[in-house]
Design an enzyme around this catalytic site. Structure first.
Site, short mmCIF file in Angstrom:
data_model
loop_
_atom_site.label_atom_id
_atom_site.label_comp_id
_atom_site.label_asym_id
_atom_site.label_seq_id
_atom_site.Cartn_x
_atom_site.Cartn_y
_atom_site.Cartn_z
N LYS A 52 0.84 -1.20 0.00
CA LYS A 52 0.00 0.00 0.00
C LYS A 52 0.88 1.26 0.00
O LYS A 52 0.62 2.22 -0.72
CB LYS A 52 -0.95 -0.01 1.21
CG LYS A 52 -2.08 -1.02 1.03
CD LYS A 52 -2.93 -1.26 2.28
CE LYS A 52 -3.89 -2.42 1.98
NZ LYS A 52 -4.75 -2.78 3.12
N GLN A 96 -4.78 -1.42 9.23
CA GLN A 96 -4.72 -2.77 8.65
C GLN A 96 -5.35 -3.79 9.59
O GLN A 96 -5.05 -3.81 10.79
CB GLN A 96 -3.25 -3.12 8.35
CG GLN A 96 -3.05 -4.42 7.61
CD GLN A 96 -3.64 -4.40 6.19
OE1 GLN A 96 -3.71 -3.36 5.55
NE2 GLN A 96 -4.06 -5.56 5.70
N ASP A 119 -11.10 2.81 3.51
CA ASP A 119 -11.37 1.38 3.40
C ASP A 119 -12.86 1.11 3.17
O ASP A 119 -13.24 0.01 2.76
CB ASP A 119 -10.96 0.67 4.70
CG ASP A 119 -9.68 -0.12 4.56
OD1 ASP A 119 -9.40 -0.62 3.46
OD2 ASP A 119 -8.97 -0.24 5.58
#
Ligand code: GUN
Length: 281
Positions: A52, A96, A119
């Site tokens: 990422k 995460q 997200d």
């Protein structure tokens, strides 16, 4: 023989588009910044986070990295998120998952400002998606819609069968497919007649985490097959939830593993980061 849906190339195209948008914003004196938070030392998560950050670098998005020890308390993590929410330099916040067991994931997701929820996991984002309002969409299902659109797969009026009902993939996938005017069936571990239902699908999307679970017996000849799995086969080789060798000869289009859905998740994350800036303006 099926045509391969090239997620590697399509994700590259999307990252190029993001890169252009970021460069134009820079000319106007604006920058895009993603905060990436990793707690603990899960090796798979470390790889995802590294990729990422690499994608940020590639697209010109700035990234702030917070790598916290596994014994970080929930309170400490919530405090960090509160400070990132307040920080006007930060456009997107990504924590995460999975988090260590002593931290309540839902609490952490809900602590993120919905305007920075790149997200798309916050209940506000999920709610907006389900009632057709603009907002962040979970990156993997959003990436699958892009894969299909850019491969000229018609969704309108088609029978779409999804196997898997997770909050990250299956459920948002169903809502996105409704938005594309598909007729949607979501199957899961309690579904009866799974094979028969799957065999009716014009588009079959598999997200269950079971290596090579779906073989040709589940697939209507000519169907489009999307494999979200990232599994290991009996020899430890990376494979999907679909038995590619069995299904590829009868599908019309299919995503490979690797190089199908996987790279799309990060490309859509980059897209969401640029969208975040517009949302915050
Ligand atoms: N863990 C596995 N997939 C994801 C994802 O898309 N986002 C986050 N934050 N964690 C994940």
């Amino acid at each position: 023989m099926a045509v391969l849906i090239d997620g590697k190339q399509i994700s590259k195209d999307i990252k190029e588009e993001v890169k252009d948008r970021v460069a134009k914003l820079k000319e106007d004196g604006q920058k895009v910044c993603l905060a990436v938070v990793l707690v603990g030392d899960d090796s798979a998560s470390a790889v995802y986070v590294r990729n990422k950050k690499k994608a940020c670098e590639y697209t010109g998005i700035e990234s702030l990295s917070y790598e916290l020890p596994g014994d970080t308390t929930e309170e400490e993590l919530l405090k960090l998120i509160a400070s990132l929410n307040q920080n006007d330099e930060v456009n997107g916040i990504l924590v995460q998952l999975p988090l260590p067991k002593h931290i309540d994931e839902n609490k952490v997701i809900e602590a993120i400002d919905p305007k920075k929820d790149v997200d798309g996991f916050h209940p506000v984002s999920v709610g907006n998606l389900s009632i057709g309002r603009p907002g962040f969409v979970s990156c993997t299902p959003a990436g699958i819609v892009e894969l299909l659109k850019r491969s000229n797969v018609e969704m309108d009026g088609k029978q779409v069968v999804i196997i898997g009902r997770s909050n990250i993939v299956g459920k948002p996938m169903g809502i996105l497919m409704l938005r594309e005017n598909a007729t949607v069936t979501i199957c899961h571990s309690h579904t009866k007649n799974l094979k028969e239902l799957c065999k009716q699908a014009d588009i079959l999307i598999v997200a269950i985490g079971k290596s090579k679970f779906v073989d040709a017996e589940y697939v209507k000849p000519g169907a489009v097959v999307i494999d979200v799995g990232m599994d290991r086969d009996e020899n430890g080789k990376l494979c999907g939830d679909v038995d590619f060798a069995s299904v590829e000869p009868i599908a019309s289009k299919i995503t490979p593993v690797p190089g199908g859905v996987g790279p799309m998740t990060i490309a859509m994350l980059m897209h969401n980061c640029v969208e975040a800036l517009s949302l915050q303006k």
